[in-house]
Design an enzyme around this catalytic site. Structure first.
Site, PDB file in Angstrom:
ATOM      1  CB  THR A  15       3.233  48.462  78.036  1.00  0.00           C
ATOM      2  OG1 THR A  15       3.824  49.219  77.411  1.00  0.00           O
ATOM      3  CG2 THR A  15       1.864  47.449  76.978  1.00  0.00           C
ATOM      4  CB  THR A  98       7.147  47.294  73.093  1.00  0.00           C
ATOM      5  OG1 THR A  98       6.302  48.756  73.835  1.00  0.00           O
ATOM      6  CG2 THR A  98       7.081  47.086  73.724  1.00  0.00           C
TER       7      THR A  98
END
Length: 333
Positions: A15, A98
């Site tokens: 991300t 993540t």
């Protein structure tokens, strides 16, 4: 000549590198398939180069569900090469998605060969989003990697102005910015502006100097995770054994139990020579080595989450198959 510390930045995707369709795309951005390289991330966050002399290092640009053992091994080699090429390197920052960041961080904390600080950083919102946390997280990670106080603390994880130990941290929320937490013990420290503050130290051993050398391995021994639930009948355990698992981590009901049929399947796995480690799906707390577990030949994962117990068990199996020695490894790392 700059008096800023030299820090390498390795981009693996995730991300923190992703571009959505527009600034309000904070959920479906992976559909674009657009991810920036380490150089491009630094161009997008020019403030990063004001806090350190950053060496951008190309790697891969993928979603973190695609990262596993081969990337861990290659990162070990890459970090080693960087410290040889840059003797004045103060630290290394690895940008990472993540979803599996905590697993990569823990694997590296057990296998790295370098002594300089290594910090993993991610973001909950893509770098293209309104109010993205990518830029400030990267700056905080660079400051942490450059800080002399970060030495000898093992691999660190930095998001949301908090410094966490790789062994202990876990992702606790899908979308909130404060997702990475150390539930049992709390953060190691915080980043407040330019200041890096530490308040505690992890006591468990970590790299460098562990017995877990993966640099020349093509794979790790197969270790699977069996998730316990009401009415679990051991089907998954038997399938893992049939698939050639050398180890199984049971993500048990808290405080480290399984339904009877699942327990029987785990005991059968031990009888077949599979190392079984009992963890818990609770997410925190030590699994006690009860009489029931000991009688079945099942080991305790201590307070490791199932996904991290899987990593440690796989690495342990590269050095020994003796249950007593593996139990000692879980008590050490």
């Amino acid at each position: 000549m700059s008096n800023r510390s030299k820090v390498a930045f390795i981009g693996t995707g995730g991300t923190i590198s992703s571009l959505g369709t527009d600034s309000l795309d904070i959920l479906n951005y992976t559909a674009t398939g657009l991810r920036l390289t380490a150089d491009a991330i630094l161009d997008r966050v020019p403030e990063a180069r004001t806090v350190a002399d950053v060496v951008a290092v190309p790697f891969r640009a993928v979603a973190s569900p695609a990262i596993g053992f081969s990337e861990w091994r290659d990162l070990v080699w890459l970090c080693e090469r960087l410290t040889c090429e840059h003797p004045d390197l103060a630290g290394i920052v690895i940008g990472h998605g993540t979803a599996t960041l905590e697993e990569t961080a823990y694997a590296l904390s057990l296998t790295l060969t370098v002594a300089c600080p290594v910090v993993l950083v991610g973001a909950q919102r893509p770098i293209s989003a309104l109010s993205s946390d990518a830029g400030l997280n990267l700056v905080a990670a660079l400051r942490t990697a450059a800080a002399p106080a970060s030495h000898s603390r093992g691999v660190l994880v930095v998001l949301n102005d908090e410094i966490q130990a790789a062994r202990d941290v876990t992702k606790t929320s899908v979308a909130r910015l404060q997702t990475f937490r150390t539930l049992d013990f709390g953060a190691l420290g915080q980043i407040d502006g330019a200041a890096v503050h530490y308040y505690r130290r992890s006591e468990r051993r970590h790299a460098p100097g562990t017995p877990f050398d993966i640099r020349d391995r093509s794979t790790l021994p197969r270790v699977d995770v069996s998730y316990a639930h009401a009415d679990a009948d051991g089907t998954a355990v038997r399938a893992f054994v049939a698939a050639g698992a050398r180890g199984i981590v049971s993500a048990g009901l808290a405080p480290g139990m399984t339904p009877p049929a699942e327990a029987d399947a785990l005991e059968d796995a031990v009888s077949a020579g599979v190392i079984v480690v009992q963890s818990t799906r609770a997410g925190s707390g030590v699994v006690p080595l009860t009489t029931r577990l000991a009688e079945r030949g099942i080991l305790s994962a201590d307070n490791l989450t199932p996904q991290k117990a899987r990593i440690l068990l796989a690495l342990a199996l590269t050095t020994t198959r003796d249950p007593a020695a593996i139990a000692e490894i879980f008590a050490t790392y």
